[in-house]
Design a protein around this motif. Structure first.
Motif, short mmCIF file in Angstrom:
data_model
loop_
_atom_site.label_atom_id
_atom_site.label_comp_id
_atom_site.label_asym_id
_atom_site.label_seq_id
_atom_site.Cartn_x
_atom_site.Cartn_y
_atom_site.Cartn_z
N UNK A 182 55.92 49.51 32.84
CA UNK A 182 56.75 48.48 33.47
C UNK A 182 56.15 48.02 34.80
N UNK A 183 55.69 48.97 35.60
CA UNK A 183 55.06 48.64 36.89
C UNK A 183 53.75 47.89 36.65
N UNK A 184 52.98 48.34 35.68
CA UNK A 184 51.71 47.68 35.34
C UNK A 184 51.96 46.23 34.94
N UNK A 185 52.98 46.00 34.14
CA UNK A 185 53.32 44.63 33.70
C UNK A 185 53.74 43.75 34.88
N UNK A 186 54.53 44.31 35.78
CA UNK A 186 54.96 43.55 36.96
C UNK A 186 53.76 43.19 37.84
N UNK A 187 52.85 44.12 37.98
CA UNK A 187 51.70 43.93 38.86
C UNK A 187 50.65 42.98 38.28
N UNK A 188 50.40 43.08 36.97
CA UNK A 188 49.29 42.35 36.36
C UNK A 188 49.74 41.35 35.29
N UNK A 189 51.02 41.05 35.25
CA UNK A 189 51.57 40.20 34.18
C UNK A 189 50.86 38.87 34.01
N UNK A 190 50.62 38.16 35.09
CA UNK A 190 50.03 36.82 34.99
C UNK A 190 48.62 36.86 34.41
N UNK A 191 47.84 37.85 34.82
CA UNK A 191 46.48 37.98 34.27
C UNK A 191 46.53 38.36 32.80
N UNK A 192 47.42 39.28 32.45
CA UNK A 192 47.53 39.73 31.06
C UNK A 192 47.91 38.59 30.13
N UNK A 193 48.71 37.64 30.61
CA UNK A 193 49.14 36.51 29.77
C UNK A 193 47.98 35.59 29.40
N UNK A 194 46.88 35.67 30.14
CA UNK A 194 45.73 34.81 29.86
C UNK A 194 44.71 35.48 28.93
N UNK A 195 44.93 36.76 28.61
CA UNK A 195 43.98 37.53 27.80
C UNK A 195 44.47 37.61 26.35
N UNK A 196 43.56 37.53 25.38
CA UNK A 196 43.98 37.63 23.98
C UNK A 196 44.40 39.04 23.60
N UNK A 197 45.25 39.14 22.61
CA UNK A 197 45.65 40.45 22.09
C UNK A 197 44.51 41.02 21.25
N UNK A 198 44.20 42.31 21.40
CA UNK A 198 43.18 42.93 20.54
C UNK A 198 43.61 42.88 19.07
N UNK A 199 42.65 42.79 18.19
CA UNK A 199 42.95 42.70 16.76
C UNK A 199 43.72 43.91 16.26
N UNK A 200 43.41 45.10 16.80
CA UNK A 200 44.11 46.31 16.36
C UNK A 200 45.60 46.21 16.68
N UNK A 201 45.96 45.57 17.78
CA UNK A 201 47.37 45.39 18.13
C UNK A 201 48.04 44.39 17.19
N UNK A 202 47.33 43.32 16.86
CA UNK A 202 47.87 42.32 15.92
C UNK A 202 48.10 42.97 14.56
N UNK A 203 47.13 43.77 14.12
CA UNK A 203 47.26 44.45 12.83
C UNK A 203 48.45 45.41 12.82
N UNK A 204 48.64 46.14 13.92
CA UNK A 204 49.71 47.13 13.95
C UNK A 204 51.09 46.50 14.10
#
Length: 200
Positions: free
Chosen positions: A98-120
């Motif tokens: 939760x803290x990681x998401x609050x801190x880095x949320x905007x940057x994370x929104x610009x990055x693609x999801x890894x294929x392994x996450x999409x598959x899972x």
């Protein structure tokens, strides 16, 4: 490390089953689903470069072996305490994400999801994903994985589900009464089949 408690629980429960002390598949199913979930968290982190440093891998692997035997001993002697320890660890993981998401949320929104996450989370067989969601209706949680932010939201929420499951496992007589999500779905059908068989 995150999978170790569930591996330990499975080992002890298989031992009890082999010795004839216990024979209830629901905990085995749910704990295996939890290991499957944590495996995919690991694969996601590795796809992001989380296993690039040899020293990190070496330390994690050796700590995991020691941690496994600690959890085995604790689960055999005090199963409720073992579940409580896992609850605290998973709760800490939830808050860390939760803290990681609050801190880095905007940057994370610009990055693609890894294929392994999409598959899972979206494209794969979701039976095991549903199996560790013990406090909600099976198949009711279908996360989005449009970007890396979504992936970490999903991982955070998975940790929250693990906390709820660990709380449920601490209840009195949980070893005997705990039911997996898919078992609860099947119960009415099983009852109906029993009624038909008795009528015949």
């Amino acid at each position: 490390m995150a999978r170790i408690p569930y591996f330990a629980y499975l080992s002890v429960l298989h031992l009890y089953e082999t010795l004839g002390f216990w024979r209830k598949a629901d905990l085995l199913k749910v704990h295996f689903a939890e290991t499957w979930n944590e495996l995919h968290h690991l694969l996601i982190m590795e796809s992001l470069g989380g296993n690039d440093v040899w020293g990190d891998r070496f330390l994690a692997q050796h700590l995991a072996v020691a941690y496994y035997w600690v959890v085995i001993s604790l689960y055999m002697l005090f199963p409720k305490s073992a579940y409580y320890m896992a609850e605290l660890i998973e709760e800490h993981a939830y808050h860390t994400y939760a803290v990681f998401l609050e801190t880095h949320g905007e940057i994370l929104k610009t990055q693609p999801a890894p294929q392994v996450a999409i598959n899972y989370y979206r494209d794969g067989d979701l039976y095991m994903f549903d199996e560790f969601q013990t406090t909600i209706r099976s198949e009711s949680r279908r996360p989005t994985v449009d970007n890396l932010y979504d992936v970490f939201i999903n991982i955070r929420d998975d940790e929250g589900e693990h906390v709820k499951t660990m709380i449920a496992c601490q209840q009195t007589q949980a070893l005997l009464t705990f039911t997996s999500p898919h078992s609860r779905v099947l119960e009415p059908e099983t009852a109906e089949i029993t009624e038909i068989a008795e009528a015949a």
